[in-house]
Scaffold this motif. Sequence first.
Motif, mmCIF file in Angstrom:
data_model
loop_
_atom_site.group_PDB
_atom_site.id
_atom_site.type_symbol
_atom_site.label_atom_id
_atom_site.label_comp_id
_atom_site.label_asym_id
_atom_site.label_seq_id
_atom_site.Cartn_x
_atom_site.Cartn_y
_atom_site.Cartn_z
ATOM 1 N N ALA A 67 -1.594 5.763 2.534
ATOM 2 C CA ALA A 67 -2.069 4.537 1.874
ATOM 3 C C ALA A 67 -3.579 4.605 1.660
ATOM 4 O O ALA A 67 -4.090 4.212 0.603
ATOM 5 C CB ALA A 67 -1.693 3.310 2.701
ATOM 6 N N PHE B 49 2.509 9.082 -4.422
ATOM 7 C CA PHE B 49 2.101 7.960 -3.579
ATOM 8 C C PHE B 49 2.150 6.646 -4.339
ATOM 9 O O PHE B 49 2.463 5.608 -3.765
ATOM 10 C CB PHE B 49 0.705 8.193 -2.993
ATOM 11 N N SER B 50 1.858 6.662 -5.630
ATOM 12 C CA SER B 50 1.940 5.437 -6.434
ATOM 13 C C SER B 50 3.377 4.935 -6.511
ATOM 14 O O SER B 50 3.635 3.731 -6.452
ATOM 15 C CB SER B 50 1.403 5.678 -7.848
ATOM 16 N N GLU B 51 4.323 5.869 -6.635
ATOM 17 C CA GLU B 51 5.740 5.500 -6.707
ATOM 18 C C GLU B 51 6.257 4.958 -5.374
ATOM 19 O O GLU B 51 7.177 4.143 -5.352
ATOM 20 C CB GLU B 51 6.583 6.702 -7.127
ATOM 21 N N GLU B 52 5.670 5.423 -4.275
ATOM 22 C CA GLU B 52 6.147 5.045 -2.943
ATOM 23 C C GLU B 52 5.165 4.126 -2.216
ATOM 24 O O GLU B 52 5.224 3.995 -0.991
ATOM 25 C CB GLU B 52 6.382 6.307 -2.120
ATOM 26 N N GLU B 53 4.293 3.460 -2.969
ATOM 27 C CA GLU B 53 3.184 2.715 -2.375
ATOM 28 C C GLU B 53 3.616 1.725 -1.293
ATOM 29 O O GLU B 53 2.967 1.605 -0.258
ATOM 30 C CB GLU B 53 2.413 1.969 -3.470
ATOM 31 N N SER B 54 4.722 1.042 -1.494
ATOM 32 C CA SER B 54 5.139 0.010 -0.532
ATOM 33 C C SER B 54 5.627 0.588 0.794
ATOM 34 O O SER B 54 5.698 -0.131 1.794
ATOM 35 C CB SER B 54 6.229 -0.870 -1.144
ATOM 36 N N LYS C 274 -6.542 6.560 -12.954
ATOM 37 C CA LYS C 274 -5.600 5.490 -13.290
ATOM 38 C C LYS C 274 -4.656 5.984 -14.373
ATOM 39 O O LYS C 274 -4.998 6.899 -15.137
ATOM 40 C CB LYS C 274 -6.335 4.225 -13.735
ATOM 41 N N LEU D 184 4.303 3.600 2.215
ATOM 42 C CA LEU D 184 3.385 4.623 2.723
ATOM 43 C C LEU D 184 2.876 4.276 4.116
ATOM 44 O O LEU D 184 2.659 3.106 4.443
ATOM 45 C CB LEU D 184 2.179 4.778 1.791
ATOM 46 N N LEU E 261 -4.280 7.019 -1.194
ATOM 47 C CA LEU E 261 -3.996 6.400 -2.489
ATOM 48 C C LEU E 261 -5.104 5.426 -2.882
ATOM 49 O O LEU E 261 -5.513 5.403 -4.040
ATOM 50 C CB LEU E 261 -2.638 5.690 -2.463
ATOM 51 N N ARG E 262 -5.618 4.660 -1.932
ATOM 52 C CA ARG E 262 -6.734 3.742 -2.241
ATOM 53 C C ARG E 262 -7.936 4.524 -2.762
ATOM 54 O O ARG E 262 -8.591 4.113 -3.715
ATOM 55 C CB ARG E 262 -7.128 2.933 -1.003
ATOM 56 N N LYS F 184 -7.208 5.841 -6.311
ATOM 57 C CA LYS F 184 -7.261 4.775 -7.324
ATOM 58 C C LYS F 184 -8.686 4.461 -7.766
ATOM 59 O O LYS F 184 -8.883 3.868 -8.817
ATOM 60 C CB LYS F 184 -6.580 3.507 -6.807
#
Length: 91
Positions: A77, A65-70, A88, A72, A80-81, A84
């Motif tokens: 999303a 999800f970090s790699e595809e964050e934009s 980290k 999601l 992932l929040r 986080k």
Amino acid sequence: MPELISSIPSEPYILLRSISVKIKRIEDNDFLASFEEANISMSGETEQEALQNLIAHILDVFEIFSEEESSLGPEPARQLRVLKQYIKPQT
């Protein structure tokens, strides 16, 4: 009573705070470990296996999800929040 994940294996990530996990017996011989806040669960034949599977899956989800964050959708999303707040990358 929930279990706490208070450390993670030597991964490229740091655990910022303990993760509360619920483990329950499902079916005849399996267990389900759930990190309900992030809506992530994994099963295993023992409580320990379910917990280890959950830790591995949490780290996989965080990485993907970090790699595809934009790109999601709303639920990934949100997940992932939540993640986080707990995990980290090591710097």
